[in-house]
Write an enzyme that holds these catalytic residues in place. Structure first.
Site, PDB file in Angstrom:
ATOM      1  N   HIS A 132       0.877  -1.231  -0.029  1.00  0.00           N
ATOM      2  CA  HIS A 132       0.377  -0.213  -0.446  1.00  0.00           C
ATOM      3  C   HIS A 132       0.953   1.294   0.285  1.00  0.00           C
ATOM      4  CE1 HIS A 132      -3.147  -2.587   2.361  1.00  0.00           C
ATOM      5  NE2 HIS A 132      -3.725  -2.713   1.226  1.00  0.00           N
TER       6      HIS A 132
ATOM      7  N   LYS B 261     -16.315  -7.600   6.318  1.00  0.00           N
ATOM      8  CA  LYS B 261     -15.575  -8.461   6.586  1.00  0.00           C
ATOM      9  C   LYS B 261     -14.534  -8.128   8.227  1.00  0.00           C
ATOM     10  CE  LYS B 261     -12.469  -7.284   3.832  1.00  0.00           C
ATOM     11  NZ  LYS B 261     -11.174  -7.513   2.321  1.00  0.00           N
TER      12      LYS B 261
ATOM     13  N   ARG C 194      -2.180  -6.264  -7.725  1.00  0.00           N
ATOM     14  CA  ARG C 194      -1.299  -7.276  -7.834  1.00  0.00           C
ATOM     15  C   ARG C 194      -1.181  -8.299  -8.681  1.00  0.00           C
ATOM     16  NH1 ARG C 194      -3.148  -7.996  -2.153  1.00  0.00           N
ATOM     17  NH2 ARG C 194      -4.975  -7.433  -3.026  1.00  0.00           N
TER      18      ARG C 194
ATOM     19  N   SER D 204      -2.433  -7.273   3.585  1.00  0.00           N
ATOM     20  CA  SER D 204      -2.905  -7.510   5.155  1.00  0.00           C
ATOM     21  C   SER D 204      -3.094  -9.117   5.090  1.00  0.00           C
ATOM     22  CB  SER D 204      -4.123  -6.668   5.488  1.00  0.00           C
ATOM     23  OG  SER D 204      -4.024  -5.551   4.659  1.00  0.00           O
TER      24      SER D 204
HETATM   25  P1  ADP Z   1      -9.671  -3.329   0.087  1.00  0.00           P
HETATM   26  O1  ADP Z   1     -10.521  -4.372   0.723  1.00  0.00           O
HETATM   27  O2  ADP Z   1     -10.151  -2.270  -0.582  1.00  0.00           O
HETATM   28  O3  ADP Z   1      -8.982  -4.568  -1.089  1.00  0.00           O
HETATM   29  P2  ADP Z   1      -7.216  -3.078   0.862  1.00  0.00           P
HETATM   30  O4  ADP Z   1      -6.688  -2.421   1.898  1.00  0.00           O
HETATM   31  O5  ADP Z   1      -6.916  -4.801   0.619  1.00  0.00           O
HETATM   32  O6  ADP Z   1      -9.014  -3.342   0.624  1.00  0.00           O
HETATM   33  O7  ADP Z   1      -6.469  -2.853  -0.324  1.00  0.00           O
HETATM   34  C1  ADP Z   1      -6.414  -1.408  -0.955  1.00  0.00           C
HETATM   35  C2  ADP Z   1      -6.075  -1.137  -2.738  1.00  0.00           C
HETATM   36  O8  ADP Z   1      -4.623  -1.498  -2.342  1.00  0.00           O
HETATM   37  C3  ADP Z   1      -6.721  -2.352  -3.688  1.00  0.00           C
HETATM   38  O9  ADP Z   1      -6.961  -1.353  -4.617  1.00  0.00           O
HETATM   39  C4  ADP Z   1      -5.825  -2.945  -3.499  1.00  0.00           C
HETATM   40  O10 ADP Z   1      -5.658  -3.510  -4.632  1.00  0.00           O
HETATM   41  C5  ADP Z   1      -4.383  -2.896  -3.074  1.00  0.00           C
HETATM   42  N1  ADP Z   1      -2.874  -3.325  -3.197  1.00  0.00           N
HETATM   43  C6  ADP Z   1      -3.308  -3.984  -1.220  1.00  0.00           C
HETATM   44  N2  ADP Z   1      -1.884  -4.625  -1.312  1.00  0.00           N
HETATM   45  C7  ADP Z   1      -1.303  -4.262  -2.423  1.00  0.00           C
HETATM   46  C8  ADP Z   1       0.539  -4.567  -3.048  1.00  0.00           C
HETATM   47  N3  ADP Z   1       0.043  -5.374  -2.723  1.00  0.00           N
HETATM   48  N4  ADP Z   1       0.689  -3.978  -4.106  1.00  0.00           N
HETATM   49  C9  ADP Z   1      -0.119  -2.701  -5.081  1.00  0.00           C
HETATM   50  N5  ADP Z   1      -0.852  -3.085  -4.536  1.00  0.00           N
HETATM   51  C10 ADP Z   1      -1.570  -3.691  -3.093  1.00  0.00           C
END
Ligand code: ADP
Length: 164
Positions: free
Chosen positions: A18, A42, A91, A129
């Site tokens: 992120h 969730k 990703r 996460s």
């Molecule tokens: P959500 O539950 O909305 O997917 P996340 O917090 O998991 O929220 O992710 C927020 C954004 O960051 C999403 O667009 C996700 O694809 C992106 N993201 C998460 N991890 C990575 C990573 N390792 N590299 C690039 N983008 C990421």
């Protein structure tokens, strides 16, 4: 430079993947609002306040980033922020279908707001996460996976990592 962009997500907790997206988008947009979504189906590990605090501590050195949270429809929030762009990270192919659906419905709701996708930095393509929480739960080291301030919060939830 383009104006304000909103980077929405759960950030439960914020990872180095992120943070990489935040740093890169802060170079492209005048202002990046990182927005933590309330009311997810969730069950989160961290409360919204904890997630906001971890994000704030992690982006301290990037002046044009604002940390905020929102309820309800993303498009309404983006309008309220007077932004025209949503940022999402990609990703793997597995992210694609959901993101295509979300971007399509958002464009239908407001054609003036564009979704921009940023490819993950290869070194973080495996990082999520959920993986971080899994690693921390078994008391393995998360130092390379999350911004430094976040390790202490994971430590509080799960106890010390071996080797610390
Ligand atoms: P959500 O539950 O909305 O997917 P996340 O917090 O998991 O929220 O992710 C927020 C954004 O960051 C999403 O667009 C996700 O694809 C992106 N993201 C998460 N991890 C990575 C990573 N390792 N590299 C690039 N983008 C990421």
């Amino acid at each position: 430079m383009a104006e304000t962009a909103v980077y929405p997500g759960s950030f439960d907790p914020v990872t180095n993947g992120h943070l990489d997206i935040i740093e890169r988008s802060a170079k492209v947009f005048n202002k990046v609002v990182v927005a933590v979504l309330h009311n997810r189906n969730k069950e989160p590990l961290f409360s919204v306040d904890e997630r906001l605090t971890m994000l704030r501590e992690s982006v301290e050195n990037i002046p044009n980033v604002e940390i905020d949270s929102f309820n309800g429809l993303l498009i309404d929030y983006v309008r309220q922020k007077q932004a025209k762009t949503i940022i999402r990270g990609l990703r793997a192919v597995s992210d694609f279908e959901y993101e295509l659906q979300a971007a399509s419905i958002n464009r239908k709701l407001d054609p003036e707001i564009e979704t921009f996708f940023m490819m993950t930095n290869n070194q973080y393509s495996y990082l999520s996460s959920s993986i971080v929480k899994e690693v921390a739960k078994y008391e393995a080291d998360v130092k390379e996976l999350v911004p430094t301030p976040v390790t202490a919060y994971l430590y509080e939830k799960y106890g010390p990592f071996s080797g610390e």
